[in-house]
Design an enzyme around this catalytic site. Structure first.
Site, mmCIF file in Angstrom:
data_model
loop_
_atom_site.group_PDB
_atom_site.id
_atom_site.type_symbol
_atom_site.label_atom_id
_atom_site.label_comp_id
_atom_site.label_asym_id
_atom_site.label_seq_id
_atom_site.Cartn_x
_atom_site.Cartn_y
_atom_site.Cartn_z
ATOM 1 N N ASP A 1 7.050 4.239 -10.488
ATOM 2 C CA ASP A 1 7.923 4.025 -9.329
ATOM 3 C C ASP A 1 9.396 4.001 -9.684
ATOM 4 O O ASP A 1 10.040 2.953 -9.713
ATOM 5 C CB ASP A 1 7.519 2.743 -8.580
ATOM 6 C CG ASP A 1 6.568 3.064 -7.450
ATOM 7 O OD1 ASP A 1 5.883 4.100 -7.540
ATOM 8 O OD2 ASP A 1 6.520 2.307 -6.474
ATOM 9 N N GLY B 1 0.817 -1.213 0.000
ATOM 10 C CA GLY B 1 0.000 0.000 0.000
ATOM 11 C C GLY B 1 0.849 1.260 0.000
ATOM 12 O O GLY B 1 2.071 1.212 0.124
ATOM 13 N N ARG C 1 3.257 13.686 -8.427
ATOM 14 C CA ARG C 1 3.332 12.974 -9.697
ATOM 15 C C ARG C 1 1.958 12.687 -10.256
ATOM 16 O O ARG C 1 0.965 12.593 -9.540
ATOM 17 C CB ARG C 1 4.186 11.721 -9.585
ATOM 18 C CG ARG C 1 3.677 10.678 -8.656
ATOM 19 C CD ARG C 1 4.623 9.469 -8.686
ATOM 20 N NE ARG C 1 4.179 8.477 -7.732
ATOM 21 C CZ ARG C 1 4.793 7.327 -7.505
ATOM 22 N NH1 ARG C 1 5.903 7.043 -8.161
ATOM 23 N NH2 ARG C 1 4.327 6.481 -6.638
ATOM 24 N N GLY D 1 2.621 3.743 1.461
ATOM 25 C CA GLY D 1 3.168 3.995 2.786
ATOM 26 C C GLY D 1 3.682 5.410 2.961
ATOM 27 O O GLY D 1 4.010 5.842 4.072
ATOM 28 N N ARG D 2 3.781 6.118 1.844
ATOM 29 C CA ARG D 2 4.275 7.499 1.933
ATOM 30 C C ARG D 2 3.728 8.337 0.790
ATOM 31 O O ARG D 2 4.403 9.202 0.241
ATOM 32 C CB ARG D 2 5.791 7.515 1.890
ATOM 33 C CG ARG D 2 6.364 6.756 0.705
ATOM 34 C CD ARG D 2 7.768 7.154 0.515
ATOM 35 N NE ARG D 2 8.439 6.289 -0.437
ATOM 36 C CZ ARG D 2 9.636 6.534 -0.875
ATOM 37 N NH1 ARG D 2 10.282 7.599 -0.478
ATOM 38 N NH2 ARG D 2 10.211 5.718 -1.731
ATOM 39 N N ASP E 1 4.175 -4.736 -7.364
ATOM 40 C CA ASP E 1 3.532 -3.490 -6.916
ATOM 41 C C ASP E 1 4.040 -2.289 -7.711
ATOM 42 O O ASP E 1 3.492 -1.198 -7.593
ATOM 43 C CB ASP E 1 3.765 -3.264 -5.415
ATOM 44 C CG ASP E 1 5.225 -3.314 -5.036
ATOM 45 O OD1 ASP E 1 5.868 -4.354 -5.286
ATOM 46 O OD2 ASP E 1 5.745 -2.318 -4.507
ATOM 47 N N ASN E 2 5.086 -2.509 -8.500
ATOM 48 C CA ASN E 2 5.603 -1.424 -9.341
ATOM 49 C C ASN E 2 5.305 -1.678 -10.814
ATOM 50 O O ASN E 2 5.954 -1.112 -11.688
ATOM 51 C CB ASN E 2 7.111 -1.269 -9.137
ATOM 52 C CG ASN E 2 7.450 -0.807 -7.729
ATOM 53 O OD1 ASN E 2 6.603 -0.235 -7.043
ATOM 54 N ND2 ASN E 2 8.668 -1.053 -7.300
ATOM 55 N N LYS F 1 4.018 12.251 -3.166
ATOM 56 C CA LYS F 1 4.888 11.165 -2.690
ATOM 57 C C LYS F 1 5.863 11.759 -1.676
ATOM 58 O O LYS F 1 6.526 12.754 -1.970
ATOM 59 C CB LYS F 1 5.645 10.561 -3.875
ATOM 60 C CG LYS F 1 6.575 9.418 -3.497
ATOM 61 C CD LYS F 1 7.157 8.784 -4.752
ATOM 62 C CE LYS F 1 8.112 7.658 -4.402
ATOM 63 N NZ LYS F 1 8.687 7.034 -5.620
HETATM 64 P P1 AMP Z 1 8.881 1.297 -3.332
HETATM 65 O O1 AMP Z 1 10.191 0.589 -3.187
HETATM 66 O O2 AMP Z 1 8.991 2.783 -3.384
HETATM 67 O O3 AMP Z 1 8.065 0.736 -4.449
HETATM 68 O O4 AMP Z 1 8.075 0.999 -1.988
HETATM 69 C C1 AMP Z 1 7.681 -0.281 -1.582
HETATM 70 C C2 AMP Z 1 6.737 -0.169 -0.417
HETATM 71 O O5 AMP Z 1 7.397 0.429 0.699
HETATM 72 C C3 AMP Z 1 5.517 0.673 -0.675
HETATM 73 O O6 AMP Z 1 4.446 0.121 0.051
HETATM 74 C C4 AMP Z 1 5.906 2.017 -0.118
HETATM 75 O O7 AMP Z 1 4.794 2.795 0.236
HETATM 76 C C5 AMP Z 1 6.718 1.606 1.105
HETATM 77 N N1 AMP Z 1 7.702 2.642 1.480
HETATM 78 C C6 AMP Z 1 8.847 2.967 0.838
HETATM 79 N N2 AMP Z 1 9.493 3.941 1.485
HETATM 80 C C7 AMP Z 1 8.754 4.263 2.564
HETATM 81 C C8 AMP Z 1 8.892 5.210 3.639
HETATM 82 N N3 AMP Z 1 9.940 6.021 3.731
HETATM 83 N N4 AMP Z 1 7.915 5.239 4.566
HETATM 84 C C9 AMP Z 1 6.851 4.418 4.492
HETATM 85 N N5 AMP Z 1 6.664 3.512 3.524
HETATM 86 C C10 AMP Z 1 7.603 3.428 2.566
HETATM 87 MG MG MG Z 2 6.378 0.990 -5.271
#
Ligand code: AMP
Ligand code: MG
Length: 514
Positions: free
Chosen positions: A279, A107, A193, A109-110, A269-270, A130
């Site tokens: 992403d 989900g 974005r 997360g940020r 998820d990407n 983001k």
């Molecule tokens: P990503 O690698 O950006 O595709 O992120 C993978 C997952 O980790 C997603 O659910 C993001 O929302 C979560 N995520 C990445 N960085 C953070 C962060 N700094 N705080 C909270 N969630 C994060």
């Molecule tokens: Mg992602």
């Protein structure tokens, strides 16, 4: 079962009102889906927002007032300090396979989806912040983004757009006046974005993993209405949806391969349902051609190496097909028939990828007609480039000159460890070019539209990020952005930007910075 009643792809709505208070004419459909598709919450305000960049051209395409975005109110909206009129901020639920391992809940997360806007051509887009604070999906994370990764996504996604690759776009970047703790304390930032949507393979996996058949069907209906409206008329709409996603992903990955782009984190998820690149983390454009090339510091096994990307995309699509099986079974009449439908849809990938990739390679070599042996000619060049550490982008760009006459050969030869290796290949290429009708000039011009001079080279990206991080100097970022916005133009005065990194400048690893 009700499908979401949303007027997608209809006539454009009235453009955003100008003025200080209104930045977006939001028209939200995802937030009309049931509550378990997302969490409603506002972005978390930051200490001292300052604008770094607003993408004026993109703002215009979306019917937004760029001046309003840079006003005090606009910057507060872009930082998450204020919620714009009409926004309904939500963090989306999704799951995903990360490096092959299933995580049933990831989900946003940020990130906060602020809402949707409809551009003047009737296309609907998600506008998302983001780095906008913690959400119920943050797990251990801080919900924030560091300035470096935000600027990296800005540059690379805008480069992809200019190169003609389907992608999310960067509308704005702001600094937060706060520090985020990574390996060290870094300046924080928020990226705005814009995406055709935020639907991912992992969104379908989320509902499938919960055995939520109704959620799955609603999501499929939503994805069809939003991205594959013609599938609604098909006898088996979900199958048509899957076929559409498979075809678009095959075309997308072929485009990546033709440009030497390495995504770096092709987790499910990407992987977008719309067929856009999404992403941007430890992504990179390859310099010396090497099918096994990996830049990402977290990709230890090379799962997402350049040459693996088509295979991984198909693997990800198989996870989508799996998730959709209950719906496919229902609409085709039996589990067995659903399985057949899923496999038949997946079988579209390979021929579609091959068709787009080989047609692209032919055009990169200046070949218009299709001849037996073209694929081998291209493959021989790539092998020769790999054996001689030839720069991917520059080899093809310089071939544009060589196509007009042998005077152009010197530039290409210089890119090969053993220049004679190029000569052997070029002799066969020239014989093949003689079978073409185009004259040299026209051929060079056509080839230049396929072979960019300018990509966001890793050392230039790093230098721009360093200047911004260390000295609050955004000029190198601005300069690089201006260069990569016109990647196919011949601009000899910008040679510094087209040249590969010198050995001491070489970037060996990239980091996702989360
Ligand atoms: P990503 O690698 O950006 O595709 O992120 C993978 C997952 O980790 C997603 O659910 C993001 O929302 C979560 N995520 C990445 N960085 C953070 C962060 N700094 N705080 C909270 N969630 C994060
Ligand atoms: Mg992602």
């Amino acid at each position: 079962m009700d499908s979401p009643n949303i007027p997608l792809n209809g006539p454009p709505l009235s453009p955003a009102l100008t003025g200080q208070q209104v930045c977006f004419a939001f028209d939200n459909t995802f937030a009309r889906l049931p509550e378990h598709f997302y969490a409603r919450l506002d972005p978390t305000p930051v200490a001292a927002p300052r604008i770094v960049k607003v993408n004026v051209e993109l703002a215009r395409e979306l019917g937004l007032d760029a001046d309003a975005l840079t006003s005090e109110h606009g910057v507060a909206v872009l930082a998450g300090n204020r919620v714009a009129d009409g926004a309904e901020p939500i963090a989306l639920a999704y799951a995903g396979h990360q490096f092959g391992y299933f995580v049933p809940q990831l989900g946003d997360g940020r990130a906060n989806l602020l809402g949707e806007v409809v551009s003047s051509d009737g296309q609907r887009y998600d506008v998302q912040l983001k780095g906008s604070g913690r959400t119920p999906f943050s797990r251990g994370g801080d919900g924030r983004a560091a300035l470096g990764p935000v600027l990296r996504e800005y540059i690379v996604s805008e480069a992809m757009a200019a190169l003609g690759v389907p992608t999310t776009r960067a509308l704005a970047a702001v600094t937060t006046g706060e520090r985020v703790l990574r390996d060290t304390a870094l300046p924080g930032a928020v990226l705005t974005r814009v995406a055709a949507s935020q639907l991912r393979v992992g969104t379908f996996q989320y509902f499938a993993a919960r055995g939520d058949g109704e959620g799955l069907r609603m999501l499929a209906d939503y994805a069809i209405a939003r991205h594959y409206p013609q599938a609604a008329q098909a006898k088996e709409p979900c199958r048509a949806l899957l076929e559409g996603v498979v075809a678009r992903q095959a075309q997308l990955i072929a485009q990546w391969m033709l440009l030497g782009f390495i995504h770096g984190v092709m987790n499910t998820d990407n992987t977008s349902i719309s067929g856009e690149t999404i992403d941007y983390g430890p992504c990179a454009f390859m310099e010396a051609y090497d099918p096994a090339k990996v830049y990402s510091s977290i990709d230890h096994g090379g799962r997402y190496a350049y040459g693996n990307q088509p295979r991984v995309a198909l693997w990800n699509l198989a996870r989508l097909a799996e998730s959709l099986l209950p719906v496919l079974a229902q609409e085709s009449g039996s589990e067995e028939a659903g399985l057949v439908a899923a496999n038949e849809a997946l079988s579209i990938f390979e021929p579609q990828f091959e068709a787009t990739h080989s047609a692209g390679l032919r055009r990169k070599l200046g070949l218009v007609a299709e001849r037996e042996g073209d694929a081998a000619l291209a493959e021989n060049l790539l092998q020769c480039m790999a054996a001689n550490s030839a720069d991917f982008t520059l080899t093809f760009r310089r071939l544009c000159d060589a196509a007009a006459g042998t005077e152009g050969d010197a530039g290409v030869r210089a890119l090969f460890d053993d220049p004679a290796a190029y000569d052997g290949w070029a002799a066969g290429w020239r014989r093949r070019l003689e079978e073409e009708f185009a004259d040299g000039q026209a051929r060079t011009a056509a080839m230049r539209r396929m072979n960019p001079a300018f990509i966001p080279r890793n050392h230039l990206v790093e230098a721009a990020l360093d200047a911004a991080n260390l000295g609050q100097d955004f000029q190198p970022f601005e300069d690089l952005l201006a260069v990569i916005s016109r990647p196919y133009d011949e601009r000899p005065e910008l040679e510094r930007y087209s040249a590969p990194a010198r050995p001491e400048e070489r970037v060996l690893q990239t980091f996702c910075g989360t």
